[in-house]
Structures are given as structure tokens and as C-alpha cells.
Design a protein around this motif. Structure first.
Motif, short mmCIF file in Angstrom:
data_model
loop_
_atom_site.label_atom_id
_atom_site.label_comp_id
_atom_site.label_asym_id
_atom_site.label_seq_id
_atom_site.Cartn_x
_atom_site.Cartn_y
_atom_site.Cartn_z
N SER A 142 1.92 -1.58 -14.76
CA SER A 142 1.30 -0.81 -13.67
C SER A 142 2.18 0.41 -13.40
CB SER A 142 1.20 -1.68 -12.41
OG SER A 142 2.50 -1.97 -11.92
N PRO A 143 1.61 1.48 -12.86
CA PRO A 143 2.40 2.69 -12.59
C PRO A 143 3.66 2.43 -11.77
CG PRO A 143 0.07 3.17 -12.36
CD PRO A 143 0.18 1.69 -12.55
N SER A 144 3.55 1.58 -10.75
CA SER A 144 4.72 1.33 -9.90
C SER A 144 5.83 0.63 -10.68
CB SER A 144 4.32 0.50 -8.67
OG SER A 144 3.75 -0.74 -9.07
N SER A 145 5.45 -0.33 -11.53
CA SER A 145 6.44 -1.04 -12.32
C SER A 145 7.07 -0.12 -13.37
CB SER A 145 5.81 -2.25 -13.01
OG SER A 145 5.42 -3.23 -12.07
N ILE A 146 6.23 0.74 -13.96
CA ILE A 146 6.75 1.67 -14.96
C ILE A 146 7.76 2.62 -14.32
CG2 ILE A 146 6.14 3.60 -16.47
CD1 ILE A 146 3.44 2.19 -16.93
N LEU A 147 7.43 3.15 -13.16
CA LEU A 147 8.36 4.05 -12.47
C LEU A 147 9.66 3.34 -12.14
CD1 LEU A 147 5.91 5.93 -10.06
CD2 LEU A 147 7.33 6.97 -11.84
N SER A 148 9.56 2.09 -11.75
CA SER A 148 10.77 1.34 -11.42
C SER A 148 11.64 1.14 -12.66
CB SER A 148 10.38 -0.02 -10.82
OG SER A 148 11.53 -0.80 -10.56
#
Length: 561
Positions: A449-455
Motif C-alpha cells: 500500500s502507498p503508506s507502507s511503501i513510503l514507510s
């Protein structure tokens, strides 16, 4: 006696001691087997030399090719490795790049010819001062690549202030054993005080007048000859016209090998290469010309229609120019036309082989002009690669070095990387059906997910970097949240490189008899993968973004073994 076995002692077979002795015996035997196994493995590891770049025995690859995998996404395994992927970078060839100091020294050592100060007179592109100025401006602009050769500037007809120039280069952090060629248009301004300045450098491949056919070898900055034949050069004009037999006399003196029939058609590209390179390897072993079918059937795995598609050309996917220069091959259409004209007249004979178990070693003494291997209809016994298994495996080598990826596809890869100035990081995000199958990949959807990727990326890739995203996610807007920290790029951003106005479209249409060629799923995945591999940093889905196993729960250790 201390030297006697424990089993000879009086109490050795007492009931109360049986369990203890049995455990002791099993432990001793187990340890002995372990020691012997380690010794044998060590000897094998020290002496083993893999005969194919896939580094697996043929039976393991055969099992892989004939299995019906329940994996729901084929993208990871569908893009084949070819010869250049296994080439070790020639450090001697790549070490001789040109430094900007070399250009400045040459400029200072010039013979003192002065430019005409009249601003109304067109720029002389051949003037050494202009040449050095263009080289220096190029090296200052493109700081992430090494330059190996500059071609002399070429005049642009109808322009008084433009020159085209080409150069040979490779990215500083490049891992692929290859050179690249670019040619661009320069706008040069001359002032009244006789000074000249580069006012602008055009886009990738804008200097079309500087594009020339390659020569057999070029000299690097140290004056040493670099063998073009041994290294791919992306950006040269491609000549993959079909080879022809010069005359009837040449034809009748030749010896040929052809494979006919079989069950390899419309299989995966991995399967195709495993079989094709077996045929090519046998032809080389027998010192014969391989008669090959240049038409392919593209498996439904790669097509946009979801159906197998006939009528594809080998040259769409692979470098036929390199193959025909490095090996003896003929197109079967031309061959059979020549055979029909000349075989009766010259008494040419055909040796038919209908059992794949007839090894190449048994055909060494065949003197007939043509050996034809004819394969049946029962799979998998009619797969071509069966010829190279068993005792043949240690004799006939698959010549991986002869098969490279299509230079036209690699040209698209080079163009994408050049538009990003070869200064980008890359991430591979695999979602699709795997992300939806939580029984097999329980964490993949959440971890990509975008949030996990950013993290995940915050400690791996600097904020503000160009980020190329290779993905099977159809809706790229899904990754919009990444724009807050990065400059994301996707393959379709560069679709002008294969649309109707592109060089790729024009050349493949010509190859295809005037019929437009679809930029199919295999081409897309191939370009996507190669652009990803040229990123300065590369983040993979499995291992980097998620702890899920690539092939599903419980397969991580199996995949690594």
C-alpha cells in the motif's frame, strides 16, 4: 579389552541397555553420514562448473518448464535472461573512459586555428575549438555517465548555428556489460569577440545527422581496440536483414541442421529459449548451419488478448544481427526455397532423425547435406530440449553468449533512462492477483500500500529523487501519495517511444511486411524490468517491501536453495 566393540561386551544386549545402545548406534551412523556428506559436497562445490548460465541441472529446469504452476501472476518468471545478462563486465574496456581534463588539455594543445569572428558566417562544426567546446559541454551536462568516444560534429543543413554530435557512453553505476550511443543537436552561438558558446543541447537522439552505421570495432580513449562483437552497443542502427546463401556452389558445399515439429510452440519464452539454444548448440557441435524458423507464437501469458498469438517475429524480441554475425544461421523460408531449386540437381541428401534419444554424438559422422530432426505430437517427449538432456548435457553447450535482447527494445530502455538523466532509483511493486490471494500471500496487499511503501522507502531512498516504478498495478493513480516525497515515473509516461511516430514503430512495421506491430505484454514487461535494473538503487517487492515468499507461504527457503 578396550579395543573390542561395545556389542561384544557381555552386557551389551541386556534388555535394559538396548534403547541406550540403539540411540548410540544411530547417532554414530548419523554423524558418519553427515561427515561423508560434507566431504562429498565440498569436493563437488570445489570442482563443479555449471554448463549453463541458469545454474541448474537440466532435469530441474525440465520439471519447471513442464509443471503447471498455480501461481496467479507470471510477471516475475516471464522475462527471460539472455546472453548479456551473464556477461562479466569487461573492466579493461570500461576503464578507458574520457575525463573532462583530457578534453581541456586537448583544447589547450590545439594548433591555434582561430574561428572567423564574423557572426554572419555559419558555425564551422568541423573546427577543433567547436568540437572541444561541444565535448566539454556534454560532459558537464551529463555527470552520471562515462564517455568513451566522441564522433566528429556534423553540419546541420539549413542552420547556421547547429551541429550534431554522437558519443559512446555507459552510466557510471552501470552493471550491464554494454555500451550505449547517443547523438544530439547542439545550438552554438558565436560572439563578436570570436568566442563561441553552447546555448543548448537537444533531446535524446535529436542529432540524427550524427548517427552512422557502426564500424567493426572502435578505439577507446587509451587507443586500445574494443571489440564491439563481444559487447552489446545500444543506439547503433540495426541491420537484422536475413542472411542469404551467396550461390548454388556455396549452398551445395554447406551442411545444415533443421528441427521440425514438436510441442514447443506457444510455450513460455523460457521454454522457447531452452529449446532453441539446444538446437543452436547441437548445430555448433556438429559444425552445421542451423536452419531456423523466425516466426514465433507468443504465449497467452504475454498477450493483451489473453490468447496465444501466431505471426510474431524472432527479431521483435531478440538481437538477430548479433546472432547472424556470431553464428551460422539461415531463415527456413529462404533455405527451403534454395533446397527446392538445387537438391535434385546436385544430389543433395537428407538424413532424417525421428527419435530425440539419438544423440548429437551419434550424428557426428553423418555426411549428408541436411540433418532433419522431426519431433512427434506427444508432450513432453516432443520438446526440442530433450535432445540436450542425459549424456548429451555434458557434451553440447547451450551458446547463451549468442543470444541477446532486441536492440530496439533496449533502445527504448536507454531512452527512458536518458530522459531521467540516468539518475533515478527504482522500485518493483508486484500486486495483482497475488495481492488479492491472502491465503498464499497474506501480507502483500498491506505491505504494498502507498503508506507502507513510503514507510519502507524513508530509510532507503532520499526524498525528492526520481523514482521509477515497475509494477503490474493497472491504476497508477494508486501510487499518487508517493508524489509527496518522490517524483514517480511509470512506463506509460514514455509511450511516445513506441507509438505511431516512433522509430520502433517504423522499423518493426517494416520488418512485419508493412503491418503495424503491437507493443505486446512481453515487450512491456521486458522494458519495464530493464529500466528497473538500471536504477541506482533497486527496491524489490519480496525481501524489501514484504516478508511474504515470492511463490507463497512456506516457499522462501525452497526458492533460496
Amino acid at each position: 579389552m578396550s579395543g573390542r566393540s561395545a556389542f561384544s561386551r557381555t552386557g551389551g544386549f541386556r534388555p535394559e541397555n538396548l534403547g541406550q545402545n540403539a540411540v548410540s548406534l544411530i547417532g554414530s551412523i548419523g554423524f558418519s553420514v553427515l561427515v561423508i556428506g560434507v566431504v562429498v559436497f565440498t569436493i563437488i562445490a570445489a570442482t563443479y562448473e555449471p554448463e549453463d548460465p541458469l545454474f541448474h541441472p537440466s532435469d530441474k529446469i525440465t520439471t519447471f518448464l513442464t509443471s503447471n504452476s498455480n501461481a496467479t501472476l507470471k510477471s516475475d518468471d516471464s522475462i527471460v535472461k539472455t546472453g548479456e545478462d551473464f556477461m562479466a563486465a569487461n573492466q579493461t574496456a570500461f576503464a578507458g573512459f574520457i575525463n573532462i581534463a583530457d578534453v581541456e588539455t586537448s583544447e589547450n594543445d590545439s594548433d591555434g586555428n582561430q574561428l572567423d569572428c564574423d557572426t554572419n558566417i555559419p558555425i564551422d562544426c568541423k573546427d577543433p575549438e567547436v568540437f572541444h567546446l561541444m565535448m566539454k559541454a556534454t560532459m558537464e551536462k551529463f555527470k552520471d555517465i562515462h564517455f568513451y568516444k566522441f564522433g566528429k560534429p556534423v553540419i546541420v543543413e539549413g542552420s547556421s548555428s547547429s551541429c550534431d554530435m554522437a558519443w559512446r557512453y555507459r552510466p557510471k553505476d552501470g552493471k550491464a556489460a554494454a555500451f550505449y550511443k547517443d547523438y544530439r543537436r547542439f545550438v552554438i552561438e558565436k560572439s563578436g569577440n570570436c568566442s563561441v558558446s553552447v546555448m543548448g543541447i537537444g533531446e535524446y537522439h535529436s542529432g540524427v545527422n550524427a548517427r552512422k552505421r557502426k564500424r567493426p570495432g572502435f578505439r577507446n580513449s587509451s587507443g586500445g581496440k574494443v571489440d564491439d562483437f563481444a559487447l552489446p552497443v545500444v543506439g547503433e542502427a540495426v541491420n537484422d536483414s536475413l542472411p542469404v546463401v551467396e550461390s548454388e556452389n556455396v549452398f551445395k558445399e554447406g551442411h545444415y541442421l533443421v528441427y521440425s515439429g514438436g510441442g514447443d510452440r506457444c510455450k513460455s519464452m523460457n521454454h522457447f529459449l531452452w529449446s532453441f539454444l539446444c538446437a543452436l548448440g547441437e548445430a555448433q557441435y556438429l559444425n552445421r548451419t542451423l536452419v531456423m524458423d523466425l516466426t514465433l507464437c507468443l504465449s497467452s501469458v504475454y498477450t493483451l488478448s489473453g490468447q496465444n498469438e501466431e505471426g510474431k517475429d524472432f527479431r521483435f524480441y531478440f538481437d538477430f544481427e548479433h546472432l547472424k554475425e556470431a553464428a551460422s544461421v539461415l531463415d527456413q523460408v529462404q533455405f527451403w526455397a534454395d533446397w527446392g531449386k538445387w537438391y535434385k540437381k546436385n544430389g543433395l541428401k537428407l538424413h532424417l532423425v525421428e527419435d530425440f534419444r539419438v544423440t548429437p554424438m551419434k550424428l557426428l559422422d553423418v555426411k549428408d547435406t541436411l540433418i532433419m530432426r522431426k519431433f512427434g505430437t506427444v508432450e513432453p517427449d516432443n520438446y526440442w530440449y530433450g535432445v540436450c538432456e542425459g549424456e548429451t548435457e555434458s557434451v553440447v553447450q547451450r551458446p547463451w553468449n549468442l543470444l541477446w535482447k532486441s536492440k530496439r527494445l533496449m533502445e527504448i530502455v536507454s531512452a527512458v533512462a536518458s530522459r531521467l538523466n540516468w539518475d533515478y532509483d527504482a522500485i518493483h511493486i508486484e500486486r495483482g492477483d497475488k495481492a488479492r490471494n491472502k491465503e498464499v500471500w497474506p501480507n502483500l496487499e498491506k505491505d504494498t500500500s502507498p503508506s507502507s511503501i513510503l514507510s519502507t522507502l524513508q530509510d532507503k531512498i532520499e526524498q525528492g529523487r526520481n523514482l521509477y516504478i515497475a509494477t503490474n498495478e493497472p491504476e497508477v493513480s494508486f501510487f499518487n501519495p508517493l508524489k509527496d516525497k518522490y517524483k514517480p515515473h511509470f512506463l506509460d509516461e514514455f509511450k511516445d517511444l513506441w507509438d505511431e511516430s516512433s522509430e520502433w514503430y517504423s522499423e518493426t512495421t517494416k520488418l512485419n511486411g508493412g503491418n503495424p506491430v503491437e507493443f505486446d505484454g512481453y515487450m512491456r514487461a521486458s522494458v519495464d524490468t530493464e529500466v528497473f535494473l538500471r536504477g541506482k538503487k533497486q527496491i524489490e517487492t519480496f525481501n524489501d517491501l514484504t516478508n511474504d515468499c515470492r511463490d507463497g507461504i512456506g516457499t522462501c527457503n525452497v526458492a533460496a536453495s
